[in-house]
Design a protein around this motif. Sequence first.
Motif, short mmCIF file in Angstrom:
data_model
loop_
_atom_site.label_atom_id
_atom_site.label_comp_id
_atom_site.label_asym_id
_atom_site.label_seq_id
_atom_site.Cartn_x
_atom_site.Cartn_y
_atom_site.Cartn_z
N ALA A 196 -30.61 10.67 -37.23
CA ALA A 196 -30.00 10.31 -35.96
C ALA A 196 -30.71 9.15 -35.26
O ALA A 196 -30.10 8.41 -34.51
N HIS A 197 -32.01 9.00 -35.53
CA HIS A 197 -32.81 7.97 -34.88
C HIS A 197 -33.65 7.22 -35.91
O HIS A 197 -34.88 7.29 -35.90
N PRO A 198 -32.99 6.48 -36.81
CA PRO A 198 -33.71 5.84 -37.92
C PRO A 198 -34.69 4.75 -37.50
O PRO A 198 -35.64 4.47 -38.24
N ASP A 199 -34.50 4.16 -36.34
CA ASP A 199 -35.38 3.07 -35.91
C ASP A 199 -36.50 3.53 -34.97
O ASP A 199 -37.22 2.70 -34.42
N VAL A 200 -36.65 4.83 -34.81
CA VAL A 200 -37.65 5.37 -33.90
C VAL A 200 -38.88 5.83 -34.69
O VAL A 200 -38.75 6.48 -35.72
N ASN A 225 -42.22 11.01 -26.85
CA ASN A 225 -42.82 12.03 -25.97
C ASN A 225 -42.01 13.32 -26.09
O ASN A 225 -40.87 13.32 -26.54
N PHE A 226 -42.63 14.41 -25.69
CA PHE A 226 -42.01 15.73 -25.90
C PHE A 226 -40.76 15.94 -25.06
O PHE A 226 -39.87 16.69 -25.45
N VAL A 227 -40.66 15.29 -23.90
CA VAL A 227 -39.46 15.42 -23.08
C VAL A 227 -38.26 14.83 -23.83
O VAL A 227 -37.21 15.46 -23.94
N ASP A 228 -38.43 13.62 -24.38
CA ASP A 228 -37.35 13.00 -25.16
C ASP A 228 -37.07 13.79 -26.43
O ASP A 228 -35.91 13.99 -26.80
N ALA A 251 -42.72 17.47 -38.72
CA ALA A 251 -41.69 17.49 -39.77
C ALA A 251 -40.96 16.16 -39.81
O ALA A 251 -40.64 15.67 -40.91
N TRP A 252 -40.68 15.58 -38.67
CA TRP A 252 -40.03 14.28 -38.60
C TRP A 252 -40.94 13.20 -39.19
O TRP A 252 -40.49 12.37 -39.98
N ILE A 253 -42.21 13.22 -38.84
CA ILE A 253 -43.17 12.26 -39.39
C ILE A 253 -43.22 12.39 -40.91
O ILE A 253 -43.18 11.39 -41.63
N ASP A 254 -43.27 13.61 -41.40
CA ASP A 254 -43.32 13.86 -42.85
C ASP A 254 -42.05 13.36 -43.53
O ASP A 254 -42.08 12.85 -44.66
N GLU A 255 -40.91 13.48 -42.85
CA GLU A 255 -39.63 13.07 -43.41
C GLU A 255 -39.55 11.55 -43.59
O GLU A 255 -38.99 11.07 -44.57
N VAL A 256 -40.12 10.81 -42.66
CA VAL A 256 -40.01 9.34 -42.74
C VAL A 256 -41.17 8.72 -43.51
O VAL A 256 -41.14 7.52 -43.80
#
Length: 64
Positions: free
Chosen positions: A16-20, A26-29, A58-63
């Motif tokens: 959903a956010h490939p360029d991020v 931050n945790f709020v976002d 998990a997101w860090i590991d995915e990218v």
Amino acid sequence: MKWTDVQEIGIQLSEAHPDVNPEKVNFVDLMRWVMALPEFNDDPKHCGERVLEAIQQAWIDEVA
């Protein structure tokens, strides 16, 4: 999806956010983006800092 589905959430966030850079979110976002995922359906009260840390990792590991 529930807050405990950290691997699946990480995959969907990377799509959903490939360029991020997940390390810069931050945790709020992060919480807002998780709740906006189409398949996500869980109570925001069940979320905490540890859950968000696990999702972020998990997101860090995915990218990586």
